[in-house]
Design an enzyme around this catalytic site. Structure first.
Site, PDB file in Angstrom:
ATOM      1  N   ARG A 203       0.847  -1.183   0.000  1.00 37.10           N
ATOM      2  CA  ARG A 203       0.000   0.000   0.000  1.00 37.10           C
ATOM      3  C   ARG A 203       0.891   1.244   0.000  1.00 37.10           C
ATOM      4  NH1 ARG A 203      -2.004  -3.498   4.026  1.00 37.10           N
ATOM      5  NH2 ARG A 203      -4.061  -4.396   3.567  1.00 37.10           N
ATOM      6  N   LYS A 227      -1.348  -2.405   8.231  1.00 38.82           N
ATOM      7  CA  LYS A 227      -2.470  -1.879   8.996  1.00 38.82           C
ATOM      8  C   LYS A 227      -2.497  -2.480  10.395  1.00 38.82           C
ATOM      9  CE  LYS A 227      -5.783  -0.878   5.298  1.00 38.82           C
ATOM     10  NZ  LYS A 227      -7.132  -1.225   4.770  1.00 38.82           N
ATOM     11  N   HIS A 296      -3.063   2.085  -5.510  1.00 48.41           N
ATOM     12  CA  HIS A 296      -3.708   0.802  -5.213  1.00 48.41           C
ATOM     13  C   HIS A 296      -3.921  -0.033  -6.468  1.00 48.41           C
ATOM     14  CE1 HIS A 296      -5.142  -0.962  -1.499  1.00 48.41           C
ATOM     15  NE2 HIS A 296      -6.069  -1.598  -2.177  1.00 48.41           N
ATOM     16  N   ARG A 299      -1.320  -2.583  -6.596  1.00 53.68           N
ATOM     17  CA  ARG A 299      -1.545  -3.687  -5.652  1.00 53.68           C
ATOM     18  C   ARG A 299      -2.437  -4.739  -6.304  1.00 53.68           C
ATOM     19  NH1 ARG A 299      -1.270  -4.817  -0.164  1.00 53.68           N
ATOM     20  NH2 ARG A 299      -3.097  -5.758   0.825  1.00 53.68           N
ATOM     21  N   HIS A 322      -3.645 -10.033   3.943  1.00 48.14           N
ATOM     22  CA  HIS A 322      -5.058  -9.922   4.302  1.00 48.14           C
ATOM     23  C   HIS A 322      -5.328 -10.715   5.572  1.00 48.14           C
ATOM     24  CE1 HIS A 322      -6.373  -8.910  -0.094  1.00 48.14           C
ATOM     25  NE2 HIS A 322      -6.031  -7.842   0.586  1.00 48.14           N
ATOM     26  N   TYR A 331     -10.299 -11.554  -6.012  1.00 51.59           N
ATOM     27  CA  TYR A 331      -9.357 -11.862  -7.088  1.00 51.59           C
ATOM     28  C   TYR A 331      -9.680 -13.175  -7.781  1.00 51.59           C
ATOM     29  CZ  TYR A 331      -6.688  -8.020  -5.172  1.00 51.59           C
ATOM     30  OH  TYR A 331      -6.311  -6.773  -4.738  1.00 51.59           O
TER      31      TYR A 331
END
Length: 351
Positions: A203, A227, A296, A299, A322, A331
């Site tokens: 990111r 994150k 993004h 990504r 994730h 995806y």
């Protein structure tokens, strides 16, 4: 004015005078942040002061901000976003004798959402209702509202996995990288940033947060600060390492103010911000004739390329870091070759 007198109030008066004189540059305190931040770092200018809230609306929002940071654990940027979203709602109750919060009821709450959200995009509308629910809980905890009206806030329609992830084709990624002039400092930095984004799927904020200590050259690994204050290690591909080394040797200024990998080109050479990383991508996309592209998108491109090369969804989720499998599931629709194996002919279609 002496250096010791360069307070926040003096900076604001300076900017106000420039605006009054008709200038169009250096007219906000934010434009002076690099200079004032440098002088404050040297200890020759007084620290920044927070202006006192002006009026009952701002006083309530300041209390809400403190609640978000101290009680809910939001980072300052997220708390600011919440406050900005609910400011119009609080302003509706600003009366001649102060805030008339006794007028807050279900009809007012739903009326604000119906009025404000149609003008917003889906993500902005969702953030608005989340912030409004948080404000109503805060008012209930403070005793302003007898009952919590958070449940009265309607939800914004949004369907997960309803869109295809937007990606770049191989030729477009090459064009993006080739648009960087490797003979210049800016070109070396931008090439390294774009290579990290396209190959590792980081990111923008994670690229901006990279420090020199995060690169383990002997092990060939990269520590990513993701994150939720999570630290994870990713393998460092050869081409990514080469691009970073090229920038560190010939592009990163010796006067860099901290241990950040990527720093501003213009002095003072502080750490590049997440917005700066996004600007690098957008500028390179315009040079390459690819239109408007955000960080993004790269990504999504990295994830789609992993699938094309045979990686499973679980492996893609590990690279993208994730927490939930559902975040990676989108995806599955991008793997066209795998989908062809289970696709059925459309009834009545010509064979």
């Amino acid at each position: 004015v002496a250096l010791s007198g360069l307070s926040s109030e003096v900076a604001e008066r300076f900017c106000a005078a420039r605006r009054a004189a008709g200038h169009t540059d250096r007219v906000t305190v934010r434009a002076l942040d690099p200079l004032l931040g440098y002088l404050r770092g040297l200890g020759v200018a007084p620290p920044a002061s927070s202006p006192a809230p002006a009026g009952p609306v701002e006083e309530l929002l300041a209390s809400f901000w403190r609640y978000l940071e101290h009680e809910r654990g939001l980072v300052p940027a997220a708390a600011r976003g919440y406050v900005d979203k609910v400011r119009p709602f609080v302003a509706r109750f600003d009366g001649p004798d102060g805030l008339e919060l006794w007028r807050v009821d279900v009809a007012e709450v739903r009326g604000f959402v119906v009025e404000a959200c149609p003008r917003l995009g889906r993500r902005a509308a969702q953030l608005t209702v989340v912030a409004l629910r948080s404000l109503l809980r805060f008012l209930h905890l403070e005793g302003v509202l007898e009952l919590s009206l958070a449940g009265a806030v309607p939800s914004v329609a949004g369907w997960r996995l309803s869109e295809l992830p937007k990606r770049l084709e191989a030729g477009e990624v090459d064009a993006l990288l080739e648009s960087c002039d490797g003979s210049t400092v800016i070109g070396l930095r931008d090439l390294a940033i774009l290579t990290v984004l396209a190959r590792l799927g980081l990111r923008a904020g994670e690229v901006a947060a990279l420090s020199l200590e995060d690169i383990d050259w002997r092990a060939g690994e990269l520590v990513v600060r993701g994150k939720g204050a999570r630290f994870e290690r990713l393998p460092l591909p050869h081409d990514v390492g080469e691009a970073i080394v090229g920038y560190l040797r010939d592009g990163r200024p010796a006067t860099a103010q901290d241990r950040a990998v990527f720093v501003r080109v213009r002095a003072p050479h502080h750490r590049l911000s997440p917005g700066g990383v996004t600007f690098v991508v957008a500028t390179a996309a315009r040079r390459a004739g690819l239109g408007q592209i955000h960080a993004h998108r790269l990504r999504h491109t990295a994830a789609s390329e992993l699938l094309r090369c045979g990686a499973t969804l679980g492996e893609v989720g590990q690279v993208l870091r994730h927490r939930r499998v559902a975040s990676t599931a989108i995806y599955a629709k991008a793997d066209r070759e795998a989908l062809r194996q289970i696709a059925r002919p459309w009834p009545g279609a010509v064979q």
